[in-house]
Design an enzyme around this catalytic site. Structure first.
Site, PDB file in Angstrom:
ATOM      1  N   PRO A 263       3.875  -2.694  -5.837  1.00 37.19           N
ATOM      2  CA  PRO A 263       2.978  -3.058  -4.738  1.00 37.19           C
ATOM      3  C   PRO A 263       1.788  -2.102  -4.767  1.00 37.19           C
ATOM      4  CG  PRO A 263       4.988  -2.002  -3.920  1.00 37.19           C
ATOM      5  CD  PRO A 263       5.081  -1.990  -5.397  1.00 37.19           C
ATOM      6  N   ASP A 438       0.403   3.165  -6.350  1.00 36.12           N
ATOM      7  CA  ASP A 438       1.700   2.514  -6.105  1.00 36.12           C
ATOM      8  C   ASP A 438       2.094   2.821  -4.657  1.00 36.12           C
ATOM      9  OD1 ASP A 438       4.400   1.911  -5.926  1.00 36.12           O
ATOM     10  OD2 ASP A 438       4.843   2.541  -7.980  1.00 36.12           O
ATOM     11  N   HIS A 439       2.030   1.804  -3.823  1.00 34.31           N
ATOM     12  CA  HIS A 439       2.225   2.032  -2.389  1.00 34.31           C
ATOM     13  C   HIS A 439       3.681   2.326  -2.042  1.00 34.31           C
ATOM     14  CE1 HIS A 439       0.973   2.390   1.582  1.00 34.31           C
ATOM     15  NE2 HIS A 439       0.430   1.214   1.818  1.00 34.31           N
ATOM     16  N   ARG A 440       4.597   2.195  -3.020  1.00 40.13           N
ATOM     17  CA  ARG A 440       5.983   2.570  -2.731  1.00 40.13           C
ATOM     18  C   ARG A 440       6.085   4.075  -2.525  1.00 40.13           C
ATOM     19  NH1 ARG A 440       8.944   0.264  -7.883  1.00 40.13           N
ATOM     20  NH2 ARG A 440       7.142   1.354  -8.754  1.00 40.13           N
TER      21      ARG A 440
END
Ligand code: CAO
Length: 466
Positions: A263, A438-440
């Site tokens: 994401p 990487d929004h994680r």
């Protein structure tokens, strides 16, 4: 004694290649490390050295053949093996299960037992190509699935009546992909030789599951392709087909995987590089005949400093342990546009090198990458990527995170724009920067702070010295 020489893993994520030339003939004696074949992979042309000495008794490939990691290349007879072979443990175990008909072995000629190649054994140093492929770099804690015993070659310790053994061999990168996508490899039907499981098999399985369909039944032979057939474009006019070369094939796979599994969010800023560019031009004008300081190298250096200040951007996310594996070194990858496609070589220890040395290194590395003369190992180990399209044009673009990295900086063309100085508008040179992350594992606020820090470093480079 017969020794079967197989295709080693020549680089991370490289599963196959094309034989460009066979450099030896049947009956010819060969020495340790003598090049046997030249292999064109997605990244480079590499020669595969002989793991031992002996006489070539049988060549199993020819020019133009596509071979996979673990496939047999040739047999050496009466050989003394300098080392277990340029392969990783798993590949050795696959060799063990090669049926006698294929291997043409007698008991004496059987391949070395797996124990010889287990990490605990006193194996002599691996050749360059194998070291380059060491998965430990990106996967410091091998997952249970990556343990050699998990290979379907021998009894699979994870197999139970409810949980059948793997349909065939699976390389470390395939196992990693399965973990990333949350797929149980035991449920995946491999479509390769002897049930070998490829990345495509894993993705097909995941797509089938996500689509609410059952994965193809485990049957012997190739699994049916799950792709939707293309429309016949020739119904509307003439068409022709162009085969993707290996670089582009792998780019397609990597980007699709990155897009599907990470994401990602892109955060944007514009840096006022008027003073920096004026300095760079003055510096270059005064030094004819030496390597220029390019905008890319200045960005790479500033990014290295930012990575020291924000180490999470120089990490890998270990989904299995839910940890960030943070690199204590600063290796920056640089996207290079080549006639073969996009390649991303890596400059090591950027934080410890001066700008002039870095300019020379990037110039040399980019040239060799364009000619595909770089070592495949030079494409590995990057912790963060800089992609500068400004030399070509464009006001903005959104780069895609290059896994297993967690962030990438896209740079577009600097252009003059009016800036308010508090009293009047003044013409300033603005450099568009786009940070995709990487929004994680990275929050928007962290990304905003990272990019702000970088902008301030480019606007007032003295900050880097403080
Ligand atoms: N804004 C304005 N001008 C720029 C610029 C920018 N962001 N970046 C470079 N330029 C200028 C350079 O200064 C140079 O001009 P001069 O000759 O007058 O100095 C000219 O454009 C050509 O530069 P270049 O692209 O060769 O710049 P470089 O040497 O700094 O870059 C490299 C090297 C390897 C980054 C570049 O050659 C390249 O391959 N870029 C493409 C990367 C790519 O494909 N990215 C997309 C990846 S997919 O997301």
């Amino acid at each position: 004694m017969r020794q079967e020489v197989i295709v080693p893993e020549v680089a991370e994520n490289v599963e196959e290649g094309r034989i460009i030339s066979v450099l030896v003939r049947e009956g010819e004696p060969v020495a340790v490390d003598q090049p046997l074949v030249e292999l064109e992979t997605d990244k480079a042309v590499v020669s595969i050295p002989s793991p031992g000495e002996g006489k070539v008794s049988r060549i199993r490939v020819k020019e133009g053949d596509t071979v996979h990691v673990g496939d047999p290349l040739l047999d050496l007879e009466d050989g003394t093996s300098g080392r277990p072979g340029p392969v990783e443990p798993e590949t050795h175990i696959e060799e063990e299960k090669t049926p006698p008909a294929t291997a043409g072995t007698t008991p004496e000629a059987a391949p070395p037992p797996a124990a010889e190649a287990t990490p605990g054994a006193q194996a002599p140093p691996e050749p360059e190509a194998t070291r380059a492929a060491a998965p430990s770099e990106e996967a410091p804690a091998p997952a249970p699935e990556e343990r050699p015993e998990a290979s379907p070659a021998g009894p699979d310790p994870e197999a139970t009546p409810e949980r059948p053994p793997l349909s065939g061999p699976a390389s470390p990168s395939v196992r990693r992909l399965a973990r990333e996508l949350g797929a149980d490899l035991h449920e995946v039907q491999g479509s390769g030789r002897e049930g070998r499981i490829s990345e495509e098999d894993v993705k097909r399985h995941v797509r089938a599951q996500q689509g609410g369909r059952r994965a193809p039944e485990r049957v012997s032979g190739r699994a049916p392709p799950a792709r939707k057939p293309l429309p016949d474009l020739s119904r509307w006019g003439p068409v022709h087909r162009e085969k993707l070369n290996r670089v582009r094939e792998v780019t397609a796979e990597t980007m699709a995987r990155a897009w599907a599994t990470i994401p990602q969010v892109t955060h944007r800023e514009r840096a006022d590089v008027t003073d920096l560019e004026a300095f760079r031009r003055r510096w270059n004008e005064g030094r004819k005949g030496v390597t220029k300081l390019t905008s890319t190298v200045v960005l790479v250096k500033a990014v290295a400093a930012a990575l020291r200040a924000f180490p999470r951007f120089n990490a890998v996310y270990d989904e299995e342990t839910r940890e960030l594996v943070v690199r204590d070194y600063v290796h920056v990858a640089v996207a290079v546009d080549t006639p073969h496609g996009l390649l991303v070589p890596v400059i090591r220890d950027v934080d410890r090198k001066g700008l002039v040395a870095l300019a020379e290194e990037l110039d040399d590395l980019a040239r060799r990458t364009r000619d595909r003369r770089m070592d495949p190992a030079e494409l590995e180990g990057g912790g963060f990527t800089v992609s500068n399209l400004g030399g070509i044009g464009g006001t903005d673009f959104s780069p895609i995170v290059y896994p297993p990295q967690v962030a990438i900086l896209g740079v577009s063309r600097a252009a003059m724009e009016p800036r308010w100085d508090g009293t009047v508008f003044v013409p300033r040179l603005a450099l568009p920067l786009a940070l995709t992350y990487d929004h994680r594992v990275i929050d928007g606020a962290e990304a905003a702070r990272f990019l702000r820090w970088l902008v301030e470093a480019l606007e007032e480079p003295l900050r880097l010295a403080l």
